[in-house]
Design a protein around this motif. Structure first.
Motif, PDB file in Angstrom:
ATOM      1  N   THR A  47       1.714  -4.830 -41.580  1.00  0.00           N
ATOM      2  CA  THR A  47       0.587  -3.997 -41.153  1.00  0.00           C
ATOM      3  C   THR A  47      -0.140  -4.618 -39.970  1.00  0.00           C
ATOM      4  OG1 THR A  47      -0.912  -5.062 -42.716  1.00  0.00           O
ATOM      5  CG2 THR A  47       0.227  -3.080 -43.470  1.00  0.00           C
TER       6      THR A  47
ATOM      7  N   TYR B 260      -3.980  -3.764 -37.609  1.00  0.00           N
ATOM      8  CA  TYR B 260      -5.185  -2.956 -37.508  1.00  0.00           C
ATOM      9  C   TYR B 260      -5.864  -3.175 -36.164  1.00  0.00           C
ATOM     10  CZ  TYR B 260      -4.621  -2.788 -42.567  1.00  0.00           C
ATOM     11  OH  TYR B 260      -4.125  -2.594 -43.833  1.00  0.00           O
TER      12      TYR B 260
ATOM     13  N   THR C 160      -7.587  -0.187 -45.072  1.00  0.00           N
ATOM     14  CA  THR C 160      -6.302  -0.683 -45.552  1.00  0.00           C
ATOM     15  C   THR C 160      -5.278   0.436 -45.488  1.00  0.00           C
ATOM     16  OG1 THR C 160      -7.397  -2.227 -47.073  1.00  0.00           O
ATOM     17  CG2 THR C 160      -5.065  -1.760 -47.459  1.00  0.00           C
TER      18      THR C 160
ATOM     19  N   SER D 272      -1.440   1.697 -46.430  1.00  0.00           N
ATOM     20  CA  SER D 272      -0.386   1.424 -47.392  1.00  0.00           C
ATOM     21  C   SER D 272       0.567   2.616 -47.414  1.00  0.00           C
ATOM     22  CB  SER D 272      -0.967   1.168 -48.786  1.00  0.00           C
ATOM     23  OG  SER D 272      -1.674   2.296 -49.256  1.00  0.00           O
TER      24      SER D 272
END
Length: 117
Positions: A57, A59, A68, A70
């Protein structure tokens, strides 16, 4: 036919939380990098977060530690959990599926998130 359908947007107070979902059909979902973008009024569309097919991941700085991303490949769905929301998070949030090896890139139609006190 490929479809990405976002849901979960709405009106929320600053400091609140929302969870966005994006369900994909017509693609081998697990093979794609999935991302969330957003576009605020008068601004360009910007990348919020992405998750690779292997689960890595990344950001953008403004949301790191609050959002978050997912994925659930069994449900062909990617999520964006948004906590500690701020007025500047107001935007239309778009889901994106990307597979560079086959030059495929798809967009959803977006879901609106509005922060209001």
């Amino acid at each position: 036919q490929v479809q990405l359908v976002e849901s979960g947007g709405g009106l929320v107070q600053p400091g609140g939380s929302l969870r966005l979902s994006c369900a994909g059909t017509g693609i081998s979902f697990s093979l794609y990098t999935m991302a969330w973008y957003r576009q605020a009024p008068g601004n360009q569309r910007e990348l919020v977060a992405f998750i690779t097919r292997l689960g890595s991941t990344k950001y953008t700085d403004s949301v790191r530690g609050r959002f978050t991303i997912s994925r659930d490949n069994a449900k062909n769905t990617v999520y964006l959990q948004m906590n500690s929301l701020k007025p500047e998070d107001t935007a239309v949030y778009y889901c994106n599926a990307d597979r560079p090896s086959s030059q495929e890139n798809y967009w959803g139609k977006g879901t609106l998130v509005t922060l209001s006190s």
